[in-house]
Design a protein around this motif. Structure first.
Motif, PDB file in Angstrom:
ATOM      1  N   THR A 148       4.629  -5.636  -3.492  1.00 35.03           N
ATOM      2  CA  THR A 148       3.687  -4.637  -2.994  1.00 35.03           C
ATOM      3  C   THR A 148       4.374  -3.288  -2.860  1.00 35.03           C
ATOM      4  N   ASP A 183      -4.110 -10.653   0.153  1.00 35.86           N
ATOM      5  CA  ASP A 183      -4.694  -9.867   1.234  1.00 35.86           C
ATOM      6  C   ASP A 183      -5.636  -8.826   0.633  1.00 35.86           C
ATOM      7  N   LEU A 184      -6.925  -8.964   0.893  1.00 39.03           N
ATOM      8  CA  LEU A 184      -7.897  -8.039   0.313  1.00 39.03           C
ATOM      9  C   LEU A 184      -7.757  -6.623   0.863  1.00 39.03           C
ATOM     10  N   ALA A 185      -7.066  -6.472   1.984  1.00 37.54           N
ATOM     11  CA  ALA A 185      -6.779  -5.116   2.471  1.00 37.54           C
ATOM     12  C   ALA A 185      -5.870  -4.384   1.486  1.00 37.54           C
ATOM     13  N   ASN A 186      -4.946  -5.122   0.865  1.00 37.78           N
ATOM     14  CA  ASN A 186      -4.098  -4.515  -0.157  1.00 37.78           C
ATOM     15  C   ASN A 186      -4.920  -4.092  -1.363  1.00 37.78           C
ATOM     16  N   ASN A 198      -7.961  -3.041  -1.346  1.00 36.64           N
ATOM     17  CA  ASN A 198      -8.602  -1.779  -0.979  1.00 36.64           C
ATOM     18  C   ASN A 198      -7.621  -0.615  -1.006  1.00 36.64           C
ATOM     19  N   ASP A 199      -6.397  -0.879  -0.523  1.00 36.27           N
ATOM     20  CA  ASP A 199      -5.387   0.185  -0.542  1.00 36.27           C
ATOM     21  C   ASP A 199      -5.099   0.649  -1.963  1.00 36.27           C
ATOM     22  N   TYR A 230      -7.031   0.338  -4.579  1.00 36.43           N
ATOM     23  CA  TYR A 230      -8.199   1.049  -5.108  1.00 36.43           C
ATOM     24  C   TYR A 230      -8.187   2.504  -4.640  1.00 36.43           C
ATOM     25  N   GLU A 231      -7.920   2.711  -3.369  1.00 35.97           N
ATOM     26  CA  GLU A 231      -7.904   4.068  -2.822  1.00 35.97           C
ATOM     27  C   GLU A 231      -6.829   4.922  -3.489  1.00 35.97           C
ATOM     28  N   GLU A 248     -14.457  -9.892  -5.613  1.00 33.44           N
ATOM     29  CA  GLU A 248     -14.106  -8.712  -4.830  1.00 33.44           C
ATOM     30  C   GLU A 248     -13.788  -7.516  -5.724  1.00 33.44           C
TER      31      GLU A 248
END
Length: 404
Positions: free
Chosen positions: A102, A156-159, A161-162, A164-165, A205
């Protein structure tokens, strides 16, 4: 392929070339007409996969200026008309299942942002097809980003999103080994028999957030499971055809291409010689076997290993593929599923000194255009191959996410 070819050897490929090459066994030359050069300059050219970020991590160079080695820099991109290369955020499989994967992905994204920061008059990040088109009109080279190997998501789907941003717009689900998402075409263990349970969730997702699914590198079972689950078209960002490289699962067979076409997706042809011809793959196998034989005979400390690849190449010259053979791959996709489902994913800066005669670096795109003209392709279809097909898929993925 990353980790298999030393980047320094790319310098051998950069000769006084830009648009003319001579075949060693023929008198034929590859040269681009003014018409081909004009099409390359006047058309958005999307390359689905260029490994600049990892190249500059291994040995930093300023690609906003002319560089001695490698396959990409600003002057050569302008020469070739390349104006929307996907920067590959490549994370080696050796980092799978570790926080380092990551971290590396974020560092490589930083390096792309740094390129833009050094030369905002030349480059711009692109996070949408509309930005690519707008920046093309301004004379800027867009740098969209795709992540090669989904390992940095770390379950981790938060990653997700990160990333993507930060601008990641496709994810190659796996690389050279099975990870927590998918089996790899290179990994015989078939840990998941396709996608993992998390991988199946991830497909949905990615659809919902607006990230393209890249099925390059995954196993055949994983490919078909992605096709079954996804609600949007998918891409193969840098794959070629198994028809011309029998037994090489990293490429796609005819049934997979038909399924991709039915899905509305795009296969983006890889230029690396071992992806294009059987002979180049056999040469690579011969090199590997010869090195193993030397190690068995003289041990891991043999001084001959230091120059083994170079010595082997002198004895057994590398069988470079040609532009014509790359065009054969494009032709075959068109015959199977139509011109709407093929694009370009060169793998420049990722396949070392294995690029075809006629396509040695990013300055060579007019040669590709000339080859398509010579084979009877109309301009509208050439524009689809150069960018239209990928931009269509990208827009469809965006539209689906906006509605969900």
């Amino acid at each position: 392929m990353k980790g298999r070819f030393p980047l320094s050897t790319c310098a051998l490929a950069i000769t006084a070339l830009f648009s003319t090459f001579t075949l060693s066994e023929e008198t034929k030359t590859y040269s681009a007409s003014q018409q081909a050069k004009n099409i390359a300059k006047e058309t958005i050219i999307v390359d689905g996969h260029i490994d600049v970020p990892y190249r500059v991590k291994e040995k930093w160079v300023d690609v906003t200026k002319a560089t001695e080695g490698g396959d990409f820099d600003y002057p050569r991109a302008v020469e070739g008309g390349l104006n929307a290369p996907f920067m590959s955020i490549y994370v080696p499989a050796s980092l799978d299942n570790s926080p380092e994967s990551t971290q590396l992905a974020h560092e490589l994204i930083d390096s792309v942002e740094a390129i833009v920061a050094r030369a905002p008059d030349k480059f711009a990040i692109a996070k949408s097809p509309s930005q690519v088109k707008m920046q093309f009109e301004k004379g800027l080279i867009s740098l969209p980003m795709g992540m090669e190997n989904g390992s940095p998501i770390q379950g981790d789907l938060a990653n997700l999103n990160d990333f993507y941003e930060r601008g990641i717009r496709y994810i190659t689900l796996a690389h050279s080994q099975a990870n927590h998402i998918s089996d790899s075409s290179y990994d015989l263990r078939r840990k998941w028999k396709g996608l993992s349970p998390f991988g199946k969730t991830l497909v949905t997702e990615m659809n919902n957030i607006g990230i393209m699914l890249d099925i390059s590198h995954v196993s055949d079972d994983a490919f078909y499971q992605v096709i079954e689950i996804t609600k949007t078209p998918v891409i193969a960002s840098h794959s070629s055809l198994r028809r011309f490289t029998p037994g090489f699962e990293r490429n796609m067979d005819d049934d997979m291409i038909k399924a991709l076409g039915k899905n509305g997706g795009v296969i983006m042809i890889n230029f690396g010689s071992s992806f294009v011809t059987k002979a180049a793959g056999q040469w690579r196998t011969g090199l590997t076997n010869a090195r193993k034989a030397l190690i068995e005979k003289e041990g891991e400390d043999s001084p001959k290993l230091a120059t083994f690849d170079e010595d082997y190449r002198k004895k057994v010259p590398y069988p470079y593929s040609t532009l014509d053979e790359v065009l054969d791959h494009i032709d075959h996709v068109v015959k199977l599923v139509g011109v709407d489902h093929v694009g370009i994913g060169s793998d420049y800066d990722g396949v070392g000194d294995s690029l075809p005669i006629g396509l040695k670096d990013v300055a060579s795109f007019p040669n590709l255009v000339q080859g398509l003209l010579d084979r009877g392709y109309e301009r509208q279809d050439i524009e689809k191959i150069l960018s239209g097909n990928l931009l269509r898929v990208w827009q469809q993925v965006e539209d689906y996410a906006a509605a969900h």
